[in-house]
Motif scaffolding. Structure first.
Motif, PDB file in Angstrom:
ATOM      1  N   ASP A  31      28.309   2.495  46.394  1.00 44.53           N
ATOM      2  CA  ASP A  31      26.938   2.118  46.717  1.00 44.53           C
ATOM      3  C   ASP A  31      26.286   3.188  47.596  1.00 44.53           C
ATOM      4  OD1 ASP A  31      28.662   1.640  48.785  1.00 44.53           O
ATOM      5  OD2 ASP A  31      28.169  -0.478  49.020  1.00 44.53           O
ATOM      6  N   ALA A  32      26.442   4.441  47.205  1.00 44.78           N
ATOM      7  CA  ALA A  32      25.908   5.554  48.002  1.00 44.78           C
ATOM      8  C   ALA A  32      24.397   5.484  48.157  1.00 44.78           C
ATOM      9  CB  ALA A  32      26.302   6.881  47.362  1.00 44.78           C
ATOM     10  N   GLU A  33      23.735   4.742  47.280  1.00 45.83           N
ATOM     11  CA  GLU A  33      22.284   4.615  47.397  1.00 45.83           C
ATOM     12  C   GLU A  33      21.868   3.885  48.677  1.00 45.83           C
ATOM     13  OE1 GLU A  33      23.708   0.878  45.374  1.00 45.83           O
ATOM     14  OE2 GLU A  33      24.130   3.031  45.222  1.00 45.83           O
ATOM     15  N   LEU A  34      22.839   3.264  49.362  1.00 43.47           N
ATOM     16  CA  LEU A  34      22.548   2.571  50.624  1.00 43.47           C
ATOM     17  C   LEU A  34      22.554   3.518  51.823  1.00 43.47           C
ATOM     18  CD1 LEU A  34      24.625  -0.733  50.276  1.00 43.47           C
ATOM     19  CD2 LEU A  34      22.165  -0.430  50.013  1.00 43.47           C
ATOM     20  N   LYS A  35      22.769   4.803  51.596  1.00 43.29           N
ATOM     21  CA  LYS A  35      22.876   5.741  52.719  1.00 43.29           C
ATOM     22  C   LYS A  35      21.666   5.675  53.639  1.00 43.29           C
ATOM     23  CE  LYS A  35      23.360  10.645  53.883  1.00 43.29           C
ATOM     24  NZ  LYS A  35      23.457  12.039  53.379  1.00 43.29           N
ATOM     25  N   SER A  36      20.473   5.689  53.086  1.00 47.42           N
ATOM     26  CA  SER A  36      19.273   5.690  53.929  1.00 47.42           C
ATOM     27  C   SER A  36      19.121   4.375  54.682  1.00 47.42           C
ATOM     28  CB  SER A  36      18.026   5.964  53.083  1.00 47.42           C
ATOM     29  OG  SER A  36      17.878   4.995  52.069  1.00 47.42           O
ATOM     30  N   THR A  37      19.520   3.263  54.054  1.00 44.92           N
ATOM     31  CA  THR A  37      19.445   1.973  54.737  1.00 44.92           C
ATOM     32  C   THR A  37      20.432   1.917  55.897  1.00 44.92           C
ATOM     33  OG1 THR A  37      18.845   0.900  52.650  1.00 44.92           O
ATOM     34  CG2 THR A  37      19.585  -0.528  54.429  1.00 44.92           C
ATOM     35  N   VAL A  38      21.642   2.400  55.658  1.00 46.92           N
ATOM     36  CA  VAL A  38      22.639   2.436  56.728  1.00 46.92           C
ATOM     37  C   VAL A  38      22.160   3.332  57.863  1.00 46.92           C
ATOM     38  CG1 VAL A  38      24.962   3.225  57.319  1.00 46.92           C
ATOM     39  CG2 VAL A  38      24.596   1.866  55.260  1.00 46.92           C
ATOM     40  N   THR A  39      21.593   4.482  57.523  1.00 47.42           N
ATOM     41  CA  THR A  39      21.075   5.381  58.548  1.00 47.42           C
ATOM     42  C   THR A  39      19.981   4.710  59.365  1.00 47.42           C
ATOM     43  OG1 THR A  39      21.575   7.307  57.170  1.00 47.42           O
ATOM     44  CG2 THR A  39      20.008   7.628  58.958  1.00 47.42           C
ATOM     45  N   ALA A  40      19.095   3.980  58.689  1.00 46.08           N
ATOM     46  CA  ALA A  40      18.022   3.278  59.394  1.00 46.08           C
ATOM     47  C   ALA A  40      18.587   2.270  60.379  1.00 46.08           C
ATOM     48  CB  ALA A  40      17.107   2.580  58.387  1.00 46.08           C
ATOM     49  N   LEU A  41      19.616   1.542  59.976  1.00 39.38           N
ATOM     50  CA  LEU A  41      20.177   0.518  60.854  1.00 39.38           C
ATOM     51  C   LEU A  41      20.982   1.118  61.998  1.00 39.38           C
ATOM     52  CD1 LEU A  41      21.125  -2.315  58.357  1.00 39.38           C
ATOM     53  CD2 LEU A  41      19.362  -2.349  60.105  1.00 39.38           C
ATOM     54  N   THR A  42      21.629   2.251  61.768  1.00 41.24           N
ATOM     55  CA  THR A  42      22.316   2.882  62.897  1.00 41.24           C
ATOM     56  C   THR A  42      21.302   3.408  63.904  1.00 41.24           C
ATOM     57  OG1 THR A  42      22.483   4.985  61.694  1.00 41.24           O
ATOM     58  CG2 THR A  42      24.373   3.511  61.597  1.00 41.24           C
ATOM     59  N   GLU A  43      20.182   3.943  63.430  1.00 39.81           N
ATOM     60  CA  GLU A  43      19.125   4.348  64.360  1.00 39.81           C
ATOM     61  C   GLU A  43      18.575   3.153  65.117  1.00 39.81           C
ATOM     62  OE1 GLU A  43      15.981   6.558  62.578  1.00 39.81           O
ATOM     63  OE2 GLU A  43      17.314   7.973  61.581  1.00 39.81           O
ATOM     64  N   SER A  44      18.338   2.060  64.390  1.00 39.22           N
ATOM     65  CA  SER A  44      17.728   0.872  64.985  1.00 39.22           C
ATOM     66  C   SER A  44      18.658   0.214  65.998  1.00 39.22           C
ATOM     67  CB  SER A  44      17.360  -0.119  63.874  1.00 39.22           C
ATOM     68  OG  SER A  44      16.872  -1.320  64.412  1.00 39.22           O
ATOM     69  N   THR A  45      19.946   0.099  65.660  1.00 39.48           N
ATOM     70  CA  THR A  45      20.886  -0.613  66.533  1.00 39.48           C
ATOM     71  C   THR A  45      21.588   0.304  67.524  1.00 39.48           C
ATOM     72  OG1 THR A  45      22.740  -0.332  64.991  1.00 39.48           O
ATOM     73  CG2 THR A  45      21.342  -2.277  64.691  1.00 39.48           C
ATOM     74  N   LYS A  46      21.530   1.632  67.270  1.00 40.73           N
ATOM     75  CA  LYS A  46      22.227   2.628  68.106  1.00 40.73           C
ATOM     76  C   LYS A  46      23.737   2.387  68.116  1.00 40.73           C
ATOM     77  CE  LYS A  46      18.131   3.038  71.023  1.00 40.73           C
ATOM     78  NZ  LYS A  46      17.396   1.890  70.442  1.00 40.73           N
ATOM     79  N   SER A  47      24.246   1.795  67.055  1.00 40.85           N
ATOM     80  CA  SER A  47      25.687   1.612  66.920  1.00 40.85           C
ATOM     81  C   SER A  47      26.321   2.867  66.341  1.00 40.85           C
ATOM     82  CB  SER A  47      25.998   0.411  66.018  1.00 40.85           C
ATOM     83  OG  SER A  47      25.689  -0.806  66.674  1.00 40.85           O
ATOM     84  N   LYS A  48      27.554   3.106  66.721  1.00 41.44           N
ATOM     85  CA  LYS A  48      28.291   4.301  66.288  1.00 41.44           C
ATOM     86  C   LYS A  48      29.301   3.905  65.223  1.00 41.44           C
ATOM     87  CE  LYS A  48      29.017   4.588  70.630  1.00 41.44           C
ATOM     88  NZ  LYS A  48      27.841   3.824  71.049  1.00 41.44           N
ATOM     89  N   VAL A  49      29.353   4.657  64.137  1.00 42.15           N
ATOM     90  CA  VAL A  49      30.229   4.354  63.014  1.00 42.15           C
ATOM     91  C   VAL A  49      31.261   5.471  62.881  1.00 42.15           C
ATOM     92  CG1 VAL A  49      30.402   3.865  60.554  1.00 42.15           C
ATOM     93  CG2 VAL A  49      28.351   3.167  61.829  1.00 42.15           C
ATOM     94  N   THR A  50      32.542   5.096  62.917  1.00 38.09           N
ATOM     95  CA  THR A  50      33.634   6.038  62.704  1.00 38.09           C
ATOM     96  C   THR A  50      34.391   5.629  61.443  1.00 38.09           C
ATOM     97  OG1 THR A  50      33.904   6.650  65.023  1.00 38.09           O
ATOM     98  CG2 THR A  50      35.836   6.872  63.610  1.00 38.09           C
ATOM     99  N   PHE A  51      34.571   6.584  60.539  1.00 38.57           N
ATOM    100  CA  PHE A  51      35.270   6.338  59.282  1.00 38.57           C
ATOM    101  C   PHE A  51      36.707   6.822  59.412  1.00 38.57           C
ATOM    102  CE2 PHE A  51      30.824   6.619  58.131  1.00 38.57           C
ATOM    103  CZ  PHE A  51      30.656   5.579  57.228  1.00 38.57           C
ATOM    104  N   MET A  52      37.652   5.955  59.108  1.00 38.17           N
ATOM    105  CA  MET A  52      39.065   6.322  59.035  1.00 38.17           C
ATOM    106  C   MET A  52      39.370   6.551  57.558  1.00 38.17           C
ATOM    107  SD  MET A  52      39.466   6.023  62.269  1.00 38.17           S
ATOM    108  CE  MET A  52      41.190   6.471  62.356  1.00 38.17           C
ATOM    109  N   LEU A  53      39.335   7.805  57.126  1.00 37.44           N
ATOM    110  CA  LEU A  53      39.436   8.169  55.714  1.00 37.44           C
ATOM    111  C   LEU A  53      40.842   8.685  55.425  1.00 37.44           C
ATOM    112  CD1 LEU A  53      36.060  10.126  55.460  1.00 37.44           C
ATOM    113  CD2 LEU A  53      36.464   7.710  54.916  1.00 37.44           C
ATOM    114  N   THR A  54      41.524   8.018  54.508  1.00 39.31           N
ATOM    115  CA  THR A  54      42.885   8.415  54.171  1.00 39.31           C
ATOM    116  C   THR A  54      42.956   8.972  52.765  1.00 39.31           C
ATOM    117  OG1 THR A  54      43.387   6.146  53.499  1.00 39.31           O
ATOM    118  CG2 THR A  54      43.964   6.775  55.743  1.00 39.31           C
ATOM    119  N   ASP A  55      43.902   9.862  52.563  1.00 37.48           N
ATOM    120  CA  ASP A  55      44.143  10.496  51.270  1.00 37.48           C
ATOM    121  C   ASP A  55      45.174   9.653  50.525  1.00 37.48           C
ATOM    122  OD1 ASP A  55      44.837  12.014  49.122  1.00 37.48           O
ATOM    123  OD2 ASP A  55      45.313  13.826  50.264  1.00 37.48           O
ATOM    124  N   SER A  56      44.745   9.060  49.417  1.00 38.66           N
ATOM    125  CA  SER A  56      45.638   8.155  48.684  1.00 38.66           C
ATOM    126  C   SER A  56      46.527   8.870  47.679  1.00 38.66           C
ATOM    127  CB  SER A  56      44.801   7.112  47.936  1.00 38.66           C
ATOM    128  OG  SER A  56      44.032   7.750  46.939  1.00 38.66           O
TER     129      SER A  56
END
Length: 812
Positions: free
Chosen positions: A416-441
């Protein structure tokens, strides 16, 4: 939101680009006089009542209480008195909750601008009291279901209406110096009201309205309030008007008004008296809530016991078994280690996602309940490789308190990469920090591939870059590790579960040469951590005393370095090393550098903008500020009884072209910062200040940064709310898009976090410098439970994706 009790509390967090249509106590800031605003009244009432509750609890436990409960209270002094030894942990979180409540209060002037009952105008006493009573009931119900976010918004909404009674009615003029308790007791009669045909006012004498209430109204103590209309001069014969420039009824006999909104109002000579009674009335409402919720939950409601939040978004598809095991381990470790301490998380949030399922969202203050739910997670299914990671993150962003740290576990690209701008808007609005734990499968699973097919790495460079972009914009990190090394990387989650974290340095660079960074370490910061992500960039850290340690030395004089995947984490030894530190970084690829510590001194901020003609006041701006224009920030700085802000600057992420602001002290912990023109591109906020030291004569200098990247926009999006959302029924949300630059077709995107049915135009056409209108229709399913909250985001993107802006609407 879906019952008669809570329907009134729908709160619209929107871009306030239009003027208010009524007048009340000023919402946020009083400029040039000693008038008290809704912010002042609400904050003072919460501080006083919180002090009273803490005093009573301390006395019952045989503890000494010495803090005077008066108008000099601050978040810091209250936190220190309520929880000795934990003031550094509680003050910033406490202040952030108080800010949310008074911003919710101020929003009523836009949400319900023309609703007479919301302001006790037009003698709507029964209707206004119903709103206050319904608001109090909504707060109590939300606290009972542990939804403190909804409770705080409803509380701010109810406080506004209650406070306006004392400015808009003649309660003060008829000689009262105490609150009208009937307003929070819906089972008691409303007596001695001026009837609909009873004249109440006479013409003001020239510009003097101090004696315009009829003598018999005062003698009989008949209750009345002013009539108000923006468009019509018509009012019942003989009735008082609200008064003021915007009120057309005040031009008709009897001319003038009776409001006490500020010291220059028609009855401004009574403003301070009305404001003081409004403070006491707000305290009375808070006491009514406390008697129902109990002391412990009341303190949670106002944020006194709020600590960090543990928030996980977890991919549960087939190859995630190892990751889920590690998410369980690290969460259990944090819970068991911090249970019963001041650092115990105040709330736990879990959002599992699969394909196509998202959720359910689990939000609880009970660690054991959180353990039960995360322990039930297992890896299965998934279909194709990409997963619904951003949908899960979106749900977490709307559920978590502002400024939360959110951790996303996944090994797959975003479907759902099309949600990138929406997620960005909400991180700006809420000032919450998002950390991704990305693993190589690639080494651990052959999911979706047949047992005879070779495994492949499912995260291509472009997929990983999406997560990096979101992490960097929010102030979080994208940690890329193998599944076997994930347990070494999750130490960053343990770091972030510490309350009262502050950012001393944060930067993102695509280097062309080695670069130097610096950060100021003051003696009020502890537990300092340095994080560098990227393709193993070389770095050297220098202390103020000239000592140095390079990345090659895991154990050295300045700290311990841990390397895992693309992360280098350094626990910095700051003992006797306050002052200016420097970092030199040499990298051939994009990297991030971040320094965080723990301190009571931090700052909270919100962009605000001019209200318009009613008061010339400011109110919340909950979207990107306007590019090329001046901007204002309402800022609160917590953590000291005596501090001074010496500089606020908006610094581009690129590191050059900083814009300094003009700082105006508003009293207590609050400051107004004005900048002449916003920087181009992404920027963060730097604050410098000084505070007196407990054991030294010279002041302590401190420096803090915001984490979330911000940006200005030449697109403006506004919206308005028509009614309330009910199960099975549709609600319309009109919106407007404006621009002062690019003409053409603007793409419209609308999302809501509940998956409710929504319809809207896919685009609108604008001329350069023009505007266009549209309507969003949102429908909740008939079986939607009462109390369900919904967040709606409306975005407008310029042609060629050169610019965008958004508006966020929360129905609570």
């Amino acid at each position: 939101m879906f019952s008669s009790v809570t329907a009134h509390a729908s709160l619209l967090w929107l871009t306030l680009l239009f003027c208010p249509l009524t007048e009340t106590f000023k919402p946020l800031i009083s400029r040039g006089d000693d008038s008290l605003t809704h912010r002042d009244i609400t904050q003072r009432a919460i501080y006083r009542k919180t002090g009273q509750v803490c005093h009573a609890m301390a006395t019952a436990q045989g503890q000494n209480w010495t803090l005077p409960i008066d108008d000099n209270l601050t978040a810091y002094t209250l936190s220190r008195a309520c929880s000795p030894g934990a003031s550094s942990l509680l003050a910033p979180a406490f202040q952030s909750v108080v800010i949310l409540i008074y911003l919710s209060n101020a929003a009523v002037d836009v949400l319900a601008a023309l609703s007479a009952p919301h302001h006790f105008d037009d003698e709507t006493f029964a209707e206004g009291r119903d709103l206050v009573a319904q608001g109090a009931a909504a707060v109590k119900a939300a606290v009972n279901r542990r939804d403190f976010l909804s409770a705080r918004i409803s509380l701010g909404f109810a406080c506004h209406t209650l406070q306006d009674f004392y400015s808009h009615s003649n309660w003060i003029e008829i000689g009262n110096t105490v609150p009208f308790s009937t307003l929070i007791r819906p089972d008691t009669p409303l007596d001695n009201l001026a009837g609909p045909d009873r004249a109440t006012c006479k013409n003001c004498k020239g510009g003097d309205c101090s004696d315009n209430l009829l003598p018999e109204i005062l003698q009989e103590e008949k209750l009345t309030s002013g009539y108000f209309s923006l468009v019509s001069p018509v009012k019942p014969p003989g009735k008082c008007s609200h008064g003021g420039f915007s009120d057309r009824t005040s031009k008709q006999d009897p001319v003038g008004g009776i409001n006490k909104d500020d010291t220059t109002a028609s009855h401004g000579h009574l403003h301070l008296r009305a404001a003081q009674v409004a403070i006491n009335a707000t305290m009375e409402l808070l006491e009514d809530i406390r008697l129902t919720t109990g002391d412990k939950d009341f303190l949670r409601l106002v944020g006194m016991s709020q600590s960090s939040v543990l928030c996980f978004v977890v991919d549960t598809t087939g190859s995630m078994s190892d990751d889920i095991t590690e998410a369980k381990r690290v969460s259990f470790s944090i819970i068991d280690l911090k249970r019963g301490t001041q650092e115990e998380p105040s709330e736990y949030i879990l959002v599992p996602f699969n394909d196509p399922d998202i959720g359910p969202l689990i939000r609880t203050s009970d660690a054991d309940i959180f353990k039960q739910h995360i322990n039930k997670l297992s890896a299965s299914g998934g279909g194709d490789i990409p997963e619904m990671s951003l949908s899960g993150l979106l749900l977490a962003l709307t559920a978590a308190p502002a400024s939360s740290d959110i951790f996303v576990f996944t090994d797959a690209p975003a479907k759902d990469a099309e949600l990138k701008s929406t997620v960005t808007a909400l991180t700006e609005s809420t000032k919450s920090k998002v950390t991704f734990m990305l693993t190589d499968s690639s080494r651990s699973a052959r999911r979706r591939q047949g047992s005879g097919s070779p495994p492949s790495n499912r995260l291509a460079e472009a997929d990983a870059q999406l997560y990096r972009d979101l992490a960097q914009a929010s102030g979080g990190q994208a940690i890329e590790v193998s599944k076997s090394s994930l347990p070494q990387a999750t130490v960053i989650i343990e770091d972030s579960s510490t309350p009262a974290l502050v950012t001393l340095l944060q930067a993102v660079r695509t280097p062309v040469r080695a670069e130097n960074f610096s950060f100021l370490l003051d003696e009020l910061v502890s537990n300092v951590m340095l994080y560098i992500t990227g393709s193993s960039p070389a770095f050297t850290l220098y202390s103020p005393t000239g000592e140095a340690q390079s990345h090659e030395l895991s154990e050295g004089p300045l700290g311990t370095i841990q390397r895992v995947g693309n992360l280098q984490r350094m626990q910095v030894n700051t003992h006797n090393r306050t002052g200016l530190w420097e970092i030199t970084i040499n990298s051939t690829a994009t990297f991030t550098v971040k320094v965080r510590g723990q301190s009571s001194i931090n700052f909270l901020f919100n962009f605000v903008e001019a209200f318009g003609r009613a008061h010339g006041d400011l109110n919340l701006k909950q979207s990107r500020p306007s590019a090329g224009k001046s901007a204002s920030l309402l800022m609160s700085v917590t953590g000291s009884e005596s501090l001074r802000v010496t500089e606020v600057a908006l610094v581009p992420v690129s590191g050059s072209g900083a814009v300094k602001g003009t700082v105006e002290a508003l009293g207590g912990e609050d400051f107004l910062v004005t900048v002449d023109e916003l920087p181009v591109g992404n920027f963060i906020i730097h604050l410098r200040g000084e505070t007196s030291g407990a054991s030294r004569s010279s002041p302590i200098l401190f420096h803090r940064q915001s984490s979330t990247q911000l940006r200005a926009s030449r697109v403006a999006v506004t919206a308005s709310l028509n009614g309330t959302l009910e199960p099975g029924a549709a609600i319309t949300v009109p919106f407007t898009v404006e621009t002062n630059t690019t003409a053409g077709s603007y793409t419209i995107r609308v999302r809501n976090d509940r998956g409710f049915s929504v319809s809207f135009p896919s685009s609108v056409t604008l001329e350069a410098g023009g505007r266009a209108e549209g309507t969003v229709t949102l429908t909740a399913p008939p079986d939607t439970p009462s109390g369900t909250d919904v967040t709606l985001t409306i975005e407008a993107e310029a042609p060629g994706a050169t610019d965008s802006n958004y508006v966020v609407i929360s129905f609570v």
